[in-house]
Design a protein around this motif. Structure first.
Motif, short mmCIF file in Angstrom:
data_model
loop_
_atom_site.label_atom_id
_atom_site.label_comp_id
_atom_site.label_asym_id
_atom_site.label_seq_id
_atom_site.Cartn_x
_atom_site.Cartn_y
_atom_site.Cartn_z
N ARG A 59 31.38 39.14 -23.86
CA ARG A 59 32.37 38.20 -24.40
C ARG A 59 33.47 38.98 -25.07
NH1 ARG A 59 31.97 32.26 -24.94
NH2 ARG A 59 32.81 32.80 -22.90
N THR A 60 34.63 39.04 -24.42
CA THR A 60 35.75 39.81 -24.96
C THR A 60 37.05 39.30 -24.36
OG1 THR A 60 36.51 42.09 -25.36
CG2 THR A 60 35.71 41.59 -23.15
N VAL A 61 38.15 39.80 -24.83
CA VAL A 61 39.45 39.39 -24.29
C VAL A 61 39.55 39.80 -22.82
CG1 VAL A 61 41.94 39.66 -24.50
CG2 VAL A 61 40.50 39.60 -26.55
N GLY A 62 39.95 38.88 -21.95
CA GLY A 62 40.05 39.18 -20.53
C GLY A 62 38.70 39.38 -19.89
N GLU A 63 37.70 38.64 -20.36
CA GLU A 63 36.32 38.90 -19.95
C GLU A 63 36.05 38.61 -18.48
OE1 GLU A 63 34.48 34.64 -21.50
OE2 GLU A 63 34.56 36.35 -22.85
N LEU A 64 36.90 37.81 -17.82
CA LEU A 64 36.68 37.50 -16.40
C LEU A 64 37.37 38.49 -15.48
CD1 LEU A 64 36.87 33.60 -16.38
CD2 LEU A 64 34.90 35.09 -16.64
N LYS A 65 38.07 39.46 -16.05
CA LYS A 65 38.67 40.53 -15.24
C LYS A 65 37.68 41.70 -15.21
CE LYS A 65 42.73 40.91 -17.31
NZ LYS A 65 44.18 41.20 -17.47
N LEU A 66 37.30 42.13 -14.04
CA LEU A 66 36.26 43.16 -13.91
C LEU A 66 36.67 44.46 -14.58
CD1 LEU A 66 35.08 42.60 -10.23
CD2 LEU A 66 34.20 41.58 -12.33
N GLU A 67 37.95 44.75 -14.64
CA GLU A 67 38.42 46.01 -15.22
C GLU A 67 38.42 46.01 -16.74
OE1 GLU A 67 42.07 43.47 -14.22
OE2 GLU A 67 40.13 43.95 -13.32
#
Length: 828
Positions: free
Chosen positions: A542-550
Motif C-alpha cells: 500500500r503506497t503511492v502509485g501502488e497499481l504501477k508495477l514500477e
C-alpha cells in the motif's frame, strides 16, 4: 484595382484581398502593381507614382509579394518571398523592386524544384496600409494540428510580428458552434509600431493586462464569424491574419490552410483519463501498461458475461475488449470508443446510457457513432432478464465476497512460499501465468460488488434529492463506519507509536534518526521491530502509485514507512481521533435524518434500506480493491525476480530495467519467440523516450483521428487561473478557512500541520498525509473515489472534481472551503 483582374496578373495574395474587398470584408486600404507592369519601366514608374499619390499622408506601408501560385491550396510559399514593412511612401520604388526581385531568389528556385513546379514565377506586388494594432493574430478555419472542425484563434497585444516570429506568448481560443474555450498565457510584452523610426519596438504590458485576455469575448466571436465567411467565400478553410485597431477588426490576408485535412469522424477516438488517473498518475511503464491492458480485457469480458452478454457477442467484439486502454506519451487513458462499444452490448444501454457514464466517471458525454438502437420492447426484455441475473448475484454476494477473499488469500499464501531468488526466469514466467489465470477467472465478486455499490449509492443520492433532505447528508451518513481497510493502515501505525511509549527513550530518538537507519535501530527493540515487520507483511504494497508495477513499495523500501512513523511522532497528531470524528459526524447526520423524515415512516424505511446497503457495498468496494493491490504486489515481485536474473546474466543494466519492457517482450525473450533485439539498446531508447514524455503536458481529454501517432497529443499547459469561486463536488461536510499546500507527491512534506491538502489526484498511499490536513481538495475524482471514501471515514472536509484547481491555487493561498456545497472561496 477591379475585381475582374485575372489571378495570373495580380497573384494569389492580391486576388484574395480583392475578393475580400468586393465581398465587403474589412480589409486595410491596398493597391496592386500587376506582374505585367514590371515588363515596361515607364509603365512601372507611372504605377509607382500612382501608388505614392494614393498613400500620401499615410505613415507606414507594407510591401508584399503576390505571386501567381502564392497562397494557393496546394502551395503557400509562406515566408519565402520578400516582405518589407514600415516603408514610407517616398521609399516605395526601391521597396517594390526588391520584393519583385525575390521571385528569382535561390530559395524560391529550390522550393520550385522540390515541388515539381517547372514554370517561372509571375510576381505582382501589394502595397497596403499598416495597421497600428491594439491586438493582432491569426485564425484557422479548422484546427491546423488535429484537423478538428472548429476555429482556432491565436492573439497577442500589439502588432502580429511578435506572434509570427514566436517571440511572444499568445492567447489561444477554440470556437466550436459559438462555444469558446480560452487558454490564456502571461503576456509580459507586446510589439508596437515605432512611428518615429519605423519598425517595431518591444514594450512591457501593464501588469493588470498581462493575465487578461488580449481580445474580448465579442472580438473572439467576430473573428470566428469573419473566418467562417472567408471559408464560404473561397471554398476551403482559411489561414487568416487579422488585427484590431480603434475597435475595428481588419483582415490583413487570407490563404487556404495547406497540409491539413478535415478529419473523418468515423475514425475518431476520444481518450479520457479523468477517472483512471487516480490509479495510474503520471507516467506508467511499458510493463505496467501491457499487464493492465490484458487485465482490463479479461475482467470486463467476465463482467459482460455476468451481465447477460453472450460469449458469442464477446468474441465478436474481441478488438473492443482488448483495446479499452491506451498509453499516450507514457500516460494511461481510457479509450472511450471501446468503452462505449462494450457498454452498448449490455442490456439497458439504450434506456440508461447516462447512468453508465456516471459509473465510468467521465466528465463529458461521448456520442457513440453508428450505434443501432434495439427496439424498446427488446431492450426491456433484456433488462428484465438482467434483473433476474443480478438479483441472484446480489443475494449470493456476501457469500461470494467471503469465498473470493478466502480463495485469494490461499493463492497469495502459496506464492509467498515461493523461493523467488532461486527460480529461473522460465519458472518465474510460468508462476506468473498460473497466478494470472487463477485470479482473472475468479474476479466475479469484486465486479458484482462494484456494480451494486454504484447502484445503491446512486439511488441513495437520488432519494436525498427527491425527499428534499439536507444537502450532502448521504455523504455524512456514510462516514465513520470503521470497516474499511484503508483506515486500518492508520490504526496499525498508531498501535506501533503507542507501543513505543513502553520505551521512554525511544520515541524522541527514533524520530530524529535518518529514515535509512530506523530499521537497524529497531533491532534493539524486538517487540517494535516485530510490529513493523507485521505491518510491512500486511500493508507493504500500500503506497503511492501502488497499481504501477514500477512503484517502489514500503515492502521494498522500509525506510519509506519509517519516515511515515517519524512524521506521526513529530506532528503529535493522533489520526485515530479523526476516525472517532467521522463516527461522530455520522451520528449527527442520523439525527438530522430522523428529524427530516419524522412521521414519514415509508420514506424512512426506503431510505434506510438503500443507505445501509450502500454503506456496506462502498466499504467492501474499498476493501476488495486492497486485494487487487496485493495481487499487483505479487506480480511486481515476480517480474523483479526476472529482472534480477537478467541483471546477473548481463541482459539488463540493472534489475528495474525490466519495467521498460512490455510483458510480451519479456516472455518472447524467454521463449525465443520474438525478434529478441539487444534488450539494453531497446531499454535505453525507451528511457530517453520517457524523459521526453515527462516534460510534456497532456490534457484530460484528447481526440484523435486515424492512426494515433499522426495526431498532436501534447499541448502547452494552461497557466491562467479560473476566475471567481471554484466549484467541485462536496464529499464530506465542514467549512474550513485555512492556508493551502499544493502537493504533487506525498513524500514532498512531512506533515501539513493543519493546512488544506490540495492535489491533482490521490490513491491509498496518500492516507499518511490526511491526518495532518484540516481539509482535502482534489482536482480529479468522484463521490466514490479513494479520497472521498477515506475523508468521509475520517470526518475530514473534502471536495473533489474541481476544474482548474492547480492552475488557480498555489501554496500559501488562503481559502474557505465548504465540504457540503463544494464551493471554494479565495480570500485576498
Amino acid at each position: 484595382m477591379g475585381s475582374q483582374a485575372p489571378k495570373t496578373d495580380i497573384g494569389g495574395k492580391a486576388w484574395h484581398l480583392q475578393q475580400m474587398k468586393d465581398a465587403g470584408l474589412p480589409v486595410p486600404d491596398f493597391m496592386v502593381i500587376a506582374a505585367d507592369d514590371f515588363l515596361n519601366p515607364e509603365t512601372l514608374d507611372a504605377k509607382i507614382q500612382e501608388v505614392q499619390t494614393h498613400f500620401q499622408g499615410t505613415s507606414w506601408l507594407a510591401v508584399r509579394s503576390s505571386a501567381a501560385d502564392e497562397d494557393g491550396s496546394d502551395h503557400s510559399f509562406a515566408g519565402l518571398f520578400e516582405t518589407l514593412l514600415f516603408v514610407a511612401p517616398n521609399d516605395l520604388k526601391e521597396a517594390i523592386q526588391k520584393v519583385h526581385r525575390s521571385a528569382n531568389s535561390e530559395r524560391i528556385n529550390t522550393y520550385l524544384k522540390e515541388k515539381g513546379i517547372t514554370q517561372g514565377m509571375r510576381m505582382a506586388v501589394i502595397i497596403q496600409e499598416m495597421i497600428d494594432a491594439r491586438s493582432a493574430g491569426v485564425a484557422f478555419g479548422i484546427d491546423p494540428v488535429s484537423g478538428e472542425e472548429h476555429t482556432v484563434i491565436n492573439a497577442v497585444y500589439g502588432v502580429g510580428e511578435g506572434l509570427v516570429s514566436g517571440a511572444l506568448n499568445a492567447d489561444s481560443f477554440v470556437v466550436n458552434n459559438g462555444d469558446v474555450k480560452a487558454q490564456l498565457t502571461q503576456k509580459t510584452h507586446a510589439f508596437k509600431l515605432d512611428h518615429e523610426n519605423g519598425g517595431v519596438i518591444e514594450q512591457a504590458v501593464d501588469a493588470p493586462l498581462q493575465e487578461a485576455a488580449s481580445i474580448s469575448d465579442q472580438e473572439v466571436q467576430d473573428i470566428a464569424n469573419q473566418t467562417a465567411k472567408l471559408e464560404a467565400l473561397f471554398g476551403s478553410p482559411q489561414d487568416v491574419e487579422w488585427a484590431i485597431a480603434n475597435a475595428q477588426l481588419y483582415i490583413l490576408q487570407s490563404r487556404p490552410i495547406t497540409g491539413v485535412r478535415k478529419r473523418d469522424r468515423t475514425k475518431m477516438i476520444v481518450w479520457d483519463n479523468s477517472n483512471i488517473i487516480e490509479s495510474y498518475p503520471g507516467l506508467s511503464s511499458p510493463l505496467t501498461f501491457s499487464f493492465i491492458k490484458k487485465m482490463y480485457s479479461a475482467v470486463y469480458r467476465e463482467m459482460s458475461l455476468i451481465m447477460g452478454v453472450t460469449a458469442k457477442e464477446i468474441d465478436a467484439n474481441a478488438f473492443v475488449f482488448d483495446n479499452m486502454l491506451g498509453l499516450l506519451k507514457g500516460r494511461v487513458y481510457y479509450n472511450l470508443l471501446s468503452w462505449y462499444k462494450a457498454l452498448a452490448l449490455l442490456p439497458g444501454y439504450d434506456l440508461n446510457a447516462e447512468f453508465m457514464e456516471r459509473m465510468m466517471g467521465v466528465k463529458e458525454r461521448f456520442e457513440l457513432q453508428g450505434h443501432v438502437q434495439t427496439s424498446k420492447w427488446k431492450a426491456y426484455l433484456r433488462v428484465a432478464r438482467l434483473g433476474v441475473i443480478m438479483l441472484r448475484n446480489y443475494r449470493r454476494l456476501p457469500r461470494e465476497r467471503k469465498a473470493f477473499q478466502t480463495h485469494f488469500q490461499r493463492v497469495l499464501s502459496s506464492y509467498h512460499a515461493l523461493p523467488l531468488d532461486e527460480l529461473s526466469d522460465t519458472a518465474l514466467m510460468h508462476h506468473y501465468l498460473a497466478f494470472e489465470e487463477r485470479l482473472t477467472k475468479n474476479w466475479q465478486a469484486p465486479l458484482v460488488n462494484d456494480f451494486f455499490a454504484m447502484i445503491f449509492f446512486g439511488v441513495t443520492q437520488k432519494l436525498t434529492e427527491k425527499y428534499e433532505l439536507p444537502e450532502g447528508i448521504h455523504n455524512d451518513l456514510l462516514s465513520g463506519s470503521n470497516d474499511i481497510i484503508s483506515t486500518e493502515h492508520v490504526k496499525r501505525s498508531m498501535e506501533i507509536i503507542q507501543a513505543m511509549d513502553d520505551f521512554p527513550e525511544l520515541p524522541k530518538h527514533f524520530a530524529s534518526l535518518p529514515a535509512e537507519e530506523g530499521m537497524e535501530h529497531l533491532e534493539k527493540y524486538p517487540k517494535i521491530k516485530a510490529l513493523v515487520n507485521d505491518f510491512l507483511r500486511d500493508f507493504g504494497d500500500r503506497t503511492v502509485g501502488e497499481l504501477k508495477l514500477e512503484t517502489i513499495t514500503l515492502k521494498q523500501a522500509p525506510e519509506k514507512y519509517i519516515r511515515i512513523l517519524q512524521n506521526y511522532l513529530r506532528s503529535q497528531v493522533d489520526p485515530t481521533d479523526q476516525l472517532v470524528h467521522g463516527e461522530r459526524l455520522r451520528k449527527e447526520a442520523e439525527k438530522k435524518l430522523a428529524l427530516a423524515l419524522k412521521g414519514k415512516w415509508w420514506k424512512r424505511k426506503v431510505y434506510r434500506y438503500f443507505l445501509k446497503r450502500a454503506r456496506t457495498l462502498v466499504s467492501e468496494r474499498e476493501n476488495l480493491r486492497f486485494e487487487r493491490t496485493r495481487g499487483f504486489g505479487k506480480v511486481r515481485e515476480l517480474f523483479l525476480a526476472i529482472g534480477k536474473r537478467w541483471e546477473e546474466q548481463g541482459h539488463l543494466h540493472e534489475q528495474r530495467d525490466i519495467f521498460y519492457l512490455k510483458m510480451e517482450e519479456v516472455f518472447d525473450f524467454i521463449n525465443g519467440t520474438g525478434h529478441s533485439p539487444e534488450l539494453k539498446v531497446l531499454i535505453d531508447q525507451r528511457k530517453r523516450d520517457y524523459e521526453v514524455y515527462d516534460s510534456l503536458y497532456l490534457p484530460e481529454r484528447i481526440v484523435t483521428y486515424g492512426a494515433v501517432h499522426e495526431n498532436q497529443l501534447s499541448q502547452s499547459p494552461p497557466v491562467i487561473a479560473e476566475e471567481g469561486d471554484l466549484q467541485g463536488i462536496g464529499c464530506c461536510p465542514g467549512v474550513v478557512k485555512a492556508r493551502v499546500q499544493v502537493i504533487h507527491d506525498p513524500s514532498e512534506v512531512d506533515s501539513l500541520n493543519g493546512d488544506i491538502l490540495v492535489t491533482s489526484s490521490t490513491d491509498p498511499g496518500w492516507i499518511t498525509l490526511f491526518p495532518g490536513a484540516s481539509a482535502i481538495i482534489v482536482e480529479r475524482g468522484s463521490l466514490l473515489s479513494h479520497s472521498a471514501i477515506v475523508s468521509r471515514e475520517m470526518g475530514k472536509p473534502c471536495i473533489v472534481a474541481v476544474t482548474g484547481l492547480l492552475n488557480t491555487l498555489k501554496t500559501g493561498d488562503m481559502v474557505e472551503m465548504d465540504g457540503s456545497t463544494g464551493v471554494i472561496k479565495r480570500i485576498q
